[in-house]
Scaffold this motif. Sequence first.
Motif, mmCIF file in Angstrom:
data_model
loop_
_atom_site.group_PDB
_atom_site.id
_atom_site.type_symbol
_atom_site.label_atom_id
_atom_site.label_comp_id
_atom_site.label_asym_id
_atom_site.label_seq_id
_atom_site.Cartn_x
_atom_site.Cartn_y
_atom_site.Cartn_z
ATOM 1 N N TYR A 74 39.992 57.087 33.245
ATOM 2 C CA TYR A 74 40.798 56.334 34.194
ATOM 3 C C TYR A 74 42.150 55.874 33.657
ATOM 4 O O TYR A 74 42.959 55.343 34.399
ATOM 5 C CB TYR A 74 40.016 55.111 34.702
ATOM 6 C CG TYR A 74 38.705 55.498 35.335
ATOM 7 C CD1 TYR A 74 38.671 56.099 36.588
ATOM 8 C CD2 TYR A 74 37.504 55.293 34.667
ATOM 9 C CE1 TYR A 74 37.475 56.489 37.167
ATOM 10 C CE2 TYR A 74 36.295 55.677 35.236
ATOM 11 C CZ TYR A 74 36.292 56.261 36.482
ATOM 12 O OH TYR A 74 35.107 56.650 37.042
ATOM 13 N N GLY A 75 42.374 56.047 32.355
ATOM 14 C CA GLY A 75 43.630 55.635 31.746
ATOM 15 C C GLY A 75 43.585 54.208 31.242
ATOM 16 O O GLY A 75 42.803 53.381 31.714
ATOM 17 N N CYS A 76 44.442 53.935 30.288
ATOM 18 C CA CYS A 76 44.448 52.614 29.649
ATOM 19 C C CYS A 76 45.046 51.516 30.528
ATOM 20 O O CYS A 76 44.940 50.340 30.197
ATOM 21 C CB CYS A 76 45.182 52.694 28.315
ATOM 22 S SG CYS A 76 44.302 53.719 27.121
ATOM 23 N N ALA A 77 45.670 51.884 31.638
ATOM 24 C CA ALA A 77 46.214 50.882 32.561
ATOM 25 C C ALA A 77 45.241 50.551 33.690
ATOM 26 O O ALA A 77 45.551 49.740 34.558
ATOM 27 C CB ALA A 77 47.534 51.382 33.146
ATOM 28 N N SER A 78 44.042 51.147 33.657
ATOM 29 C CA SER A 78 43.087 50.964 34.748
ATOM 30 C C SER A 78 42.290 49.663 34.613
ATOM 31 O O SER A 78 42.161 49.096 33.527
ATOM 32 C CB SER A 78 42.101 52.138 34.775
ATOM 33 O OG SER A 78 41.264 52.099 33.632
ATOM 34 N N ALA A 79 41.748 49.236 35.743
ATOM 35 C CA ALA A 79 40.872 48.057 35.748
ATOM 36 C C ALA A 79 39.605 48.349 34.947
ATOM 37 O O ALA A 79 39.100 47.463 34.237
ATOM 38 C CB ALA A 79 40.518 47.671 37.178
#
Length: 155
Positions: A74-79
């Motif tokens: 989900y990526g490092c910026a995801s919740a």
Amino acid sequence: MSFMEQFSFLEEIGKNRLLISALIGWLSAQILKTLINLLLTKQFRAERLIGSGGMPSSHSATVCALLVSAGILYGCASAEFAISFVMGIIVMYDAMGVRRETGKQAKLLNLMVRTFQHEHKELPEKLLKEYIGHTPLQVFAGAVLGIIIGILCCY
């Protein structure tokens, strides 16, 4: 819930790579912990398969596998990553802090019970569990295991 609905539910859970990664992290650490204990003590203790404490930390392996999987999927910026990161820090800090101190206290209390049991019959016969927390090395080893599992589960 019908059989087909139950099957669909289990099928959905089986596709959840975050959950699968975390479960594999926990299971791998528990198996390794049991094998390491067997090698060191020459005794098989089934309790190690589900018990806390010991090398490597299954708590760290679980949360790190979850964290890495969330970052990859989900990526490092995801919740998902943010929640996993915060939970991971809390779990690993707790394993080395509060839970480790609890284990040290249990050792001391068990020593006191064994020392005074013959004089005071009202003391409990069952001793407290001493393997509760983790050393920093055990937490680190669990974290490394979890990171590897998270990568393997998601690539």
